[in-house]
Motif scaffolding. Structure first.
Motif, PDB file in Angstrom:
ATOM      1  N   LEU A  45     -19.067  25.014 -31.890  1.00 16.88           N
ATOM      2  CA  LEU A  45     -18.323  23.942 -31.243  1.00 16.88           C
ATOM      3  C   LEU A  45     -19.269  22.849 -30.766  1.00 16.88           C
ATOM      4  N   LYS A  46     -18.891  21.580 -31.025  1.00 16.82           N
ATOM      5  CA  LYS A  46     -19.676  20.450 -30.558  1.00 16.82           C
ATOM      6  C   LYS A  46     -19.004  19.742 -29.387  1.00 16.82           C
ATOM      7  N   PHE A  47     -17.736  19.969 -29.219  1.00 13.68           N
ATOM      8  CA  PHE A  47     -17.051  19.448 -28.045  1.00 13.68           C
ATOM      9  C   PHE A  47     -15.784  20.265 -27.813  1.00 13.68           C
ATOM     10  N   ILE A  48     -15.253  20.159 -26.617  1.00 15.58           N
ATOM     11  CA  ILE A  48     -13.994  20.804 -26.266  1.00 15.58           C
ATOM     12  C   ILE A  48     -13.080  19.718 -25.717  1.00 15.58           C
ATOM     13  N   PRO A  49     -11.894  19.557 -26.274  1.00 15.82           N
ATOM     14  CA  PRO A  49     -10.990  18.508 -25.802  1.00 15.82           C
ATOM     15  C   PRO A  49     -10.743  18.603 -24.301  1.00 15.82           C
ATOM     16  N   PHE A  50     -10.823  17.478 -23.649  1.00 14.46           N
ATOM     17  CA  PHE A  50     -10.699  17.443 -22.193  1.00 14.46           C
ATOM     18  C   PHE A  50      -9.359  17.982 -21.721  1.00 14.46           C
ATOM     19  N   ASN A  51      -8.287  17.701 -22.480  1.00 19.78           N
ATOM     20  CA  ASN A  51      -6.942  18.070 -22.019  1.00 19.78           C
ATOM     21  C   ASN A  51      -6.524  19.480 -22.403  1.00 19.78           C
ATOM     22  N   ILE A  52      -7.422  20.245 -23.017  1.00 20.29           N
ATOM     23  CA  ILE A  52      -7.032  21.593 -23.427  1.00 20.29           C
ATOM     24  C   ILE A  52      -6.692  22.458 -22.212  1.00 20.29           C
TER      25      ILE A  52
END
Length: 327
Positions: free
Chosen positions: A200-207
């Motif tokens: 993973l390179k990012f995780i969605p903020f709204n998850i």
């Protein structure tokens, strides 16, 4: 009956006279298998059966029809590559199924759809191929799903939509590159999510907004890109205190201290991209500083040292006092 050389069960009625038999262990009978589509055993009292490390290559529709009251089944470390869609249809009381370390690539979507009790399913260390843009499994009672080290790369927003009562999901040690923002939008009962050691390179903020009951999220040991969205996620992650003792315990690999630098858009060459990719697992000292975990550990060590010093000083003073009295 484990660790023997049993190759087959001659007749399903072999243990029928054991009216109170509830547990049967056949582990590591390496060649034990049933190639035909017939009942393995006829034993209504049996609640727990383990054949870990046996030689099964396929689970067929009739294999478990004679153990209708089974609650726990362990067929891990076999060579199972296929399961009939109705293989567990008669096992309405089955609550826990362990199929870890087999050769399963595909599971039919409806394999567990008629289950009334299945709460725990382990599919770890199978080369699972998730269906593209389709639900993976339908199982209403399922609460805990473990799929670590299955080597899949893509996760879709439809993958878990038919597991609406799932509370614990373990996806550690896969190769997941993208986590869709709405991947768990319908898993409103999810309490624990593990996605450590992926790509993973990012995780969605709204998850996190879709998971109101989430109390545990382990995301360490990924190659995160340092960005404003990432910083926002980390801040929210810290506020909700989602790291627990079940997560990675090495502070070096904490999400707050782990990132790759963002690229330089169109001027970035292949060489610089490669260099960026290799800059993973470096402490993030720019935005987060020293972690609370590190500070707490450091203060604990100081207190312990002070306590030891106080005890030694007290003993020394007592010893001197005795010498003075003797003198």
């Amino acid at each position: 009956m484990s660790h023997n050389s049993i190759n087959s069960i001659d007749t399903p009625q072999l243990l029928e006279k054991q009216k109170n038999l509830e547990t049967l262990q056949l582990d590591f009978n390496l060649n034990l298998n049933e190639n035909g589509n017939k009942r393995i055993l006829e034993q209504k009292s049996l609640k727990r059966m383990s054949c870990k490390g046996c030689g099964f290559e396929k689970i067929q529709s009739q294999h478990f029809t004679g153990i209708v009251n089974i609650v726990e089944l362990n067929f891990s470390k076999n060579r199972i590559s296929a399961i009939d869609v109705d293989a567990f249809e008669s096992n309405r009381n089955l609550r826990q199924l362990d199929l870890t370390e087999n050769k399963l690539k595909v599971l039919h979507y409806l394999t567990f759809s008629k289950s009334r009790s299945l709460e725990e399913l382990s599919l770890s260390q199978n080369p699972i191929e998730l269906p593209k843009n389709k639900p993976f499994l339908k199982c209403d009672p399922l609460k805990r799903l473990t799929m670590s080290n299955c080597h899949f790369i893509d996760l879709y927003k439809e993958t878990f939509i038919e597991l609406k009562n799932m509370e614990v999901l373990n996806l550690n040690e896969n190769r997941i590159e993208v986590l869709p923002a709405d991947a768990f939008k319908l898993n409103l009962k999810l309490k624990s999510l593990f996605v450590e050691t992926n790509r993973l390179k990012f995780i969605p903020f709204n998850i996190l907004d879709y998971l109101p009951l989430l109390v545990e999220l382990c995301v360490d040991k990924n190659t995160f890109v340092n960005s404003q969205e990432f910083s926002n996620f980390v801040q929210k992650y810290d506020v909700r205190r989602l790291r627990t003792s079940n997560c990675n315990s090495d502070v070096i690999y904490f999400i707050e201290n782990l990132f790759t630098e963002p690229g330089n858009s169109s001027t970035t060459t292949n060489t610089s991209e490669a260099a960026t990719e290799t800059s993973v697992k470096m402490p993030n000292i720019n935005t987060k500083g020293i972690s609370n975990f590190f500070i707490g550990s450091y203060l604990s060590i100081i207190l312990i040292v002070q306590a030891v010093a106080f005890v030694l000083l007290t003993l020394y003073l007592i010893k001197i006092s005795k010498y003075e009295k003797l003198g």
